[in-house]
Scaffold this motif. Structure first.
Motif, short mmCIF file in Angstrom:
data_model
loop_
_atom_site.label_atom_id
_atom_site.label_comp_id
_atom_site.label_asym_id
_atom_site.label_seq_id
_atom_site.Cartn_x
_atom_site.Cartn_y
_atom_site.Cartn_z
N UNK A 1 -6.26 13.03 -55.28
CA UNK A 1 -5.55 13.44 -54.06
C UNK A 1 -6.64 13.50 -52.82
N UNK A 2 -8.16 13.42 -53.36
CA UNK A 2 -9.44 13.48 -52.88
C UNK A 2 -9.66 11.74 -52.58
N UNK A 3 -9.58 10.91 -53.16
CA UNK A 3 -10.23 9.83 -53.48
C UNK A 3 -10.74 9.75 -55.00
N UNK A 4 -12.05 9.11 -54.92
CA UNK A 4 -13.29 9.25 -55.98
C UNK A 4 -14.18 10.19 -55.52
N UNK B 1 -10.74 12.79 -59.11
CA UNK B 1 -9.79 13.07 -57.44
C UNK B 1 -9.12 11.99 -57.24
N UNK B 2 -8.71 10.53 -57.95
CA UNK B 2 -8.45 9.85 -57.04
C UNK B 2 -6.98 9.75 -56.22
N UNK C 1 -13.65 4.40 -65.80
CA UNK C 1 -14.78 3.23 -65.54
C UNK C 1 -15.39 2.88 -66.08
N UNK C 2 -16.27 2.37 -66.48
CA UNK C 2 -17.65 2.25 -67.20
C UNK C 2 -18.43 0.96 -66.59
N UNK C 3 -19.92 0.68 -66.80
CA UNK C 3 -20.46 0.08 -65.34
C UNK C 3 -21.44 -1.35 -66.80
N UNK C 4 -21.32 -1.96 -67.56
CA UNK C 4 -21.85 -2.60 -67.94
C UNK C 4 -22.93 -3.67 -67.35
N UNK C 5 -24.32 -3.50 -67.91
CA UNK C 5 -25.43 -3.74 -67.46
C UNK C 5 -25.89 -5.28 -68.48
N UNK C 6 -26.30 -6.77 -68.06
CA UNK C 6 -26.74 -7.16 -68.51
C UNK C 6 -28.35 -6.93 -69.31
N UNK C 7 -29.00 -7.51 -70.43
CA UNK C 7 -29.89 -7.05 -70.80
C UNK C 7 -30.63 -8.03 -70.37
N UNK D 1 -13.97 5.85 -68.93
CA UNK D 1 -13.63 7.22 -69.06
C UNK D 1 -13.56 7.84 -67.01
N UNK D 2 -13.27 8.69 -67.18
CA UNK D 2 -13.05 8.98 -65.60
C UNK D 2 -13.40 9.55 -65.11
N UNK D 3 -15.13 9.88 -65.48
CA UNK D 3 -16.68 10.17 -65.24
C UNK D 3 -17.58 9.51 -65.84
N UNK D 4 -18.14 8.28 -64.79
CA UNK D 4 -18.76 7.45 -65.46
C UNK D 4 -20.63 6.54 -64.28
#
Length: 168
Positions: free
Chosen positions: A162-165, A159-160, A30-36, A145-148
């Motif tokens: 086994x334990x979720x996120x 951990x998706x 995942x990723x998070x994109x922000x509008x400027x 990425x897997x961490x974002x």
């Protein structure tokens, strides 16, 4: 593996599942994109500018000075409603024409996808935003990425299965 899809009109199409999709557990990215300066990217129609006149006291002269906002004024109640409509439209266009599946909170667009297609969705999102004239914050132009980071927290998708996120 092979599979078939029966479409609404009754047409049946046959497909082959790519081998990467059959290799076991699907990993997510995942990723998070922000509008400027999102509101500043939304112009006010010329005939509506009469409603965006602001008065501010100049601390040096103690006189009230007026100005007209040419874009959505941040903090104005109607700007929130207007921008929510704009961001929903952008989200819709990304789904329909960008082949990306974002979700958004105001001007932050989060992409979550299997790793096999995450970079394609990211690329499609950024290209379509550019074509439509939207500027994204440079610091959020980070491939999936897997961490974002997202909205002030870090999301760990490792951990998706086994334990979720995990949100940190």
């Amino acid at each position: 593996g092979k599979f078939s899809v029966r479409w609404e009109g009754g047409t049946v199409t046959h497909h082959v599942l790519h081998e990467e999709w059959m290799s076991g557990e699907i990993e997510m990215a995942g990723t998070c994109l922000d509008l400027e300066a999102a509101y500043k990217q939304c112009p006010v129609r010329a005939d509506q500018r009469k409603f965006t006149v602001f008065g501010v006291v100049n601390p040096q002269t103690k006189e009230t000075e007026f100005f007209v906002a040419n874009s959505l004024p941040f903090g104005q109640v109607s700007s929130v409603h207007s921008f929510n409509r704009v961001s929903r439209a952008l989200n819709y266009l990304m789904h329909e024409y960008g082949y990306a599946t974002p979700t958004n909170f105001v001007d932050d667009f989060t992409l979550l996808a299997p790793t096999q297609v995450a970079n394609i969705q990211y690329s499609n999102f950024t290209k379509l935003a550019d074509i439509l004239g939207w500027t994204l914050k440079a610091k959020t132009l980070v491939p999936p990425a897997s961490v974002f980071p997202c909205l002030g927290v870090r999301i760990d998708l490792g951990w998706i299965h086994t334990a979720g996120f995990i949100i940190r």
